[in-house]
Write a protein that holds these residues in place. Structure first.
Motif, PDB file in Angstrom:
ATOM      1  N   VAL A  31       1.046  -1.168   0.275  1.00 40.30           N
ATOM      2  CA  VAL A  31      -0.245  -0.186   0.084  1.00 40.30           C
ATOM      3  C   VAL A  31       0.577   1.125   0.162  1.00 40.30           C
ATOM      4  O   VAL A  31       0.508   2.288  -0.358  1.00 40.30           O
ATOM      5  CB  VAL A  31      -0.683   0.335   1.436  1.00 40.30           C
ATOM      6  CG1 VAL A  31      -1.636   1.222   1.250  1.00 40.30           C
ATOM      7  CG2 VAL A  31      -1.990  -1.086   1.088  1.00 40.30           C
ATOM      8  N   ARG A  32       2.269   1.041   0.687  1.00 38.45           N
ATOM      9  CA  ARG A  32       2.920   1.899   0.761  1.00 38.45           C
ATOM     10  C   ARG A  32       3.390   3.086  -0.252  1.00 38.45           C
ATOM     11  O   ARG A  32       3.887   2.155  -1.207  1.00 38.45           O
ATOM     12  CB  ARG A  32       3.961   1.994   1.582  1.00 38.45           C
ATOM     13  CG  ARG A  32       5.333   3.289   2.018  1.00 38.45           C
ATOM     14  CD  ARG A  32       4.481   4.814   2.749  1.00 38.45           C
ATOM     15  NE  ARG A  32       5.736   5.149   2.602  1.00 38.45           N
ATOM     16  CZ  ARG A  32       5.779   6.453   3.197  1.00 38.45           C
ATOM     17  NH1 ARG A  32       5.177   6.698   4.680  1.00 38.45           N
ATOM     18  NH2 ARG A  32       7.116   7.551   3.331  1.00 38.45           N
ATOM     19  N   GLY A  33       3.314   4.048  -0.320  1.00 39.10           N
ATOM     20  CA  GLY A  33       3.964   4.353  -1.640  1.00 39.10           C
ATOM     21  C   GLY A  33       5.496   5.820  -1.106  1.00 39.10           C
ATOM     22  O   GLY A  33       5.750   4.858  -0.234  1.00 39.10           O
ATOM     23  N   LEU A  34       5.998   6.654  -2.403  1.00 40.61           N
ATOM     24  CA  LEU A  34       6.503   7.170  -2.434  1.00 40.61           C
ATOM     25  C   LEU A  34       6.610   8.154  -1.582  1.00 40.61           C
ATOM     26  O   LEU A  34       6.163   9.419  -2.582  1.00 40.61           O
ATOM     27  CB  LEU A  34       7.301   7.224  -3.754  1.00 40.61           C
ATOM     28  CG  LEU A  34       7.353   6.054  -4.538  1.00 40.61           C
ATOM     29  CD1 LEU A  34       8.069   6.034  -5.750  1.00 40.61           C
ATOM     30  CD2 LEU A  34       8.367   4.593  -4.412  1.00 40.61           C
ATOM     31  N   ASP A  35       7.078   8.621  -0.586  1.00 40.67           N
ATOM     32  CA  ASP A  35       7.504  10.116   0.728  1.00 40.67           C
ATOM     33  C   ASP A  35       8.151  11.035  -0.475  1.00 40.67           C
ATOM     34  O   ASP A  35       9.181  10.734  -0.998  1.00 40.67           O
ATOM     35  CB  ASP A  35       7.852   9.673   1.690  1.00 40.67           C
ATOM     36  CG  ASP A  35       9.013   9.165   2.128  1.00 40.67           C
ATOM     37  OD1 ASP A  35      10.215   9.886   1.289  1.00 40.67           O
ATOM     38  OD2 ASP A  35       9.453   8.339   2.778  1.00 40.67           O
ATOM     39  N   HIS A  36       8.365  12.491  -0.438  1.00 45.03           N
ATOM     40  CA  HIS A  36       9.243  12.609  -1.155  1.00 45.03           C
ATOM     41  C   HIS A  36      10.933  12.856  -0.685  1.00 45.03           C
ATOM     42  O   HIS A  36      11.735  13.577  -1.183  1.00 45.03           O
ATOM     43  CB  HIS A  36       9.202  14.527  -0.558  1.00 45.03           C
ATOM     44  CG  HIS A  36       9.587  14.962   0.648  1.00 45.03           C
ATOM     45  ND1 HIS A  36       8.746  15.034   2.116  1.00 45.03           N
ATOM     46  CD2 HIS A  36      10.415  16.026   1.090  1.00 45.03           C
ATOM     47  CE1 HIS A  36       9.540  15.162   3.641  1.00 45.03           C
ATOM     48  NE2 HIS A  36      10.027  16.057   2.175  1.00 45.03           N
TER      49      HIS A  36
END
Length: 263
Positions: free
Chosen positions: A106-111
């Motif tokens: 589920v986790r996406g890409l953070d900045h």
């Protein structure tokens, strides 16, 4: 297959994604020389409870994990694919080394990942995965994660630690955002860290709270410093190599932009 280097990127303000300046140009020049099969980022902006986690989504979303910035920053997209097969390979390497990784679909890409990657690989055509920083962590544990991943560099995995050699949001100088000269305490800590890196002195770096100058000012919390240890561990048998500077600079008085590559 080309053996991949290891990077540590001081990513500074999220605004660097929009206007990278000389820092962004340096990353673009470096990225043009790299041809990874996949990219794994240990970012300061993913701290998670429990065991170490690995993103496993086929198409991770972009997380705009900040507030109070111009609307244009929230419109930035970085549609790089994920790679579930690489996620399993990374998890397998960690498991073989005695760790208990968890795949996170589920986790996406953070900045901490996409802000430098928009400059390093602007085409967003390389698979990108992230590795979490467990809340219960030590420099030795983070180096052990990196060491488990070191053999995958031979298979085309580019390991990136994304944080900052100096990072204190409480003492930013908003009056002089573009001032080239950092605060003296910030310059002293970065100089110490760079000296220890050049000396291949991972032991002193791990004891930064005891040995570094004004460590609590340089890092009130450790999340921007800790990705450095994943990078150091990922050097594997080349752990005695010294890094090469990719960029040196500052913003807002104490945010180090010094970024490094171990070729």
């Amino acid at each position: 297959m080309t053996r991949q280097p290891v990077l540590f990127i001081s990513h500074g303000s999220p605004m660097r994604a929009l206007d990278g300046g000389a820092w962004g140009e340096a990353l673009r020049e470096l990225g043009a020389t790299l041809h990874p099969e996949a990219i794994l980022v240990a970012s300061a902006h993913w701290e998670a409870e429990g065991p170490v986690r690995i993103t496993a989504a086929a198409q991770p979303e972009v997380i705009h994990d900040f507030y109070g910035f111009p609307p244009a920053l929230y419109e930035v997209d970085y549609p790089a694919p994920g790679h579930p097969d690489w996620a399993h390979r990374i998890a397998g390497a960690l498991t073989s080394a005695g760790h208990t990784p968890v795949l996170d679909g589920v986790r996406g890409l953070d900045h901490g990942a996409w802000a430098p990657l928009v400059h390093l690989f602007p085409g967003a055509d390389r698979p990108v995965l992230q590795l979490s920083l467990p809340l219960d962590r030590t420099p030795d544990a983070l180096m052990a994660f990196g060491a488990a991943l070191a053999p995958l560099r031979e298979a085309g995995l580019l390991v990136i630690g994304s944080g900052g050699l100096v990072h204190n949001l409480r003492r930013l100088d908003w009056r002089h955002p573009d001032a080239a000269a950092p605060e003296p305490w910030a310059a002293a800590f970065e100089a110490w860290a760079w000296e220890r890196l050049q000396a291949r002195d991972g032991e002193s770096l791990a004891r930064w709270r005891e040995l570094g100058p004004e460590p609590r000012a340089a890092h009130p919390t450790s999340e921007h410093w800790d990705p450095l240890f994943v990078a150091l561990g990922a050097l594997g048998a080349a752990g005695d190599a010294a890094p090469r500077p990719v960029f040196e600079g500052w913003e807002l008085g104490n945010l180090s932009l010094r970024s490094l590559v171990w070729d």
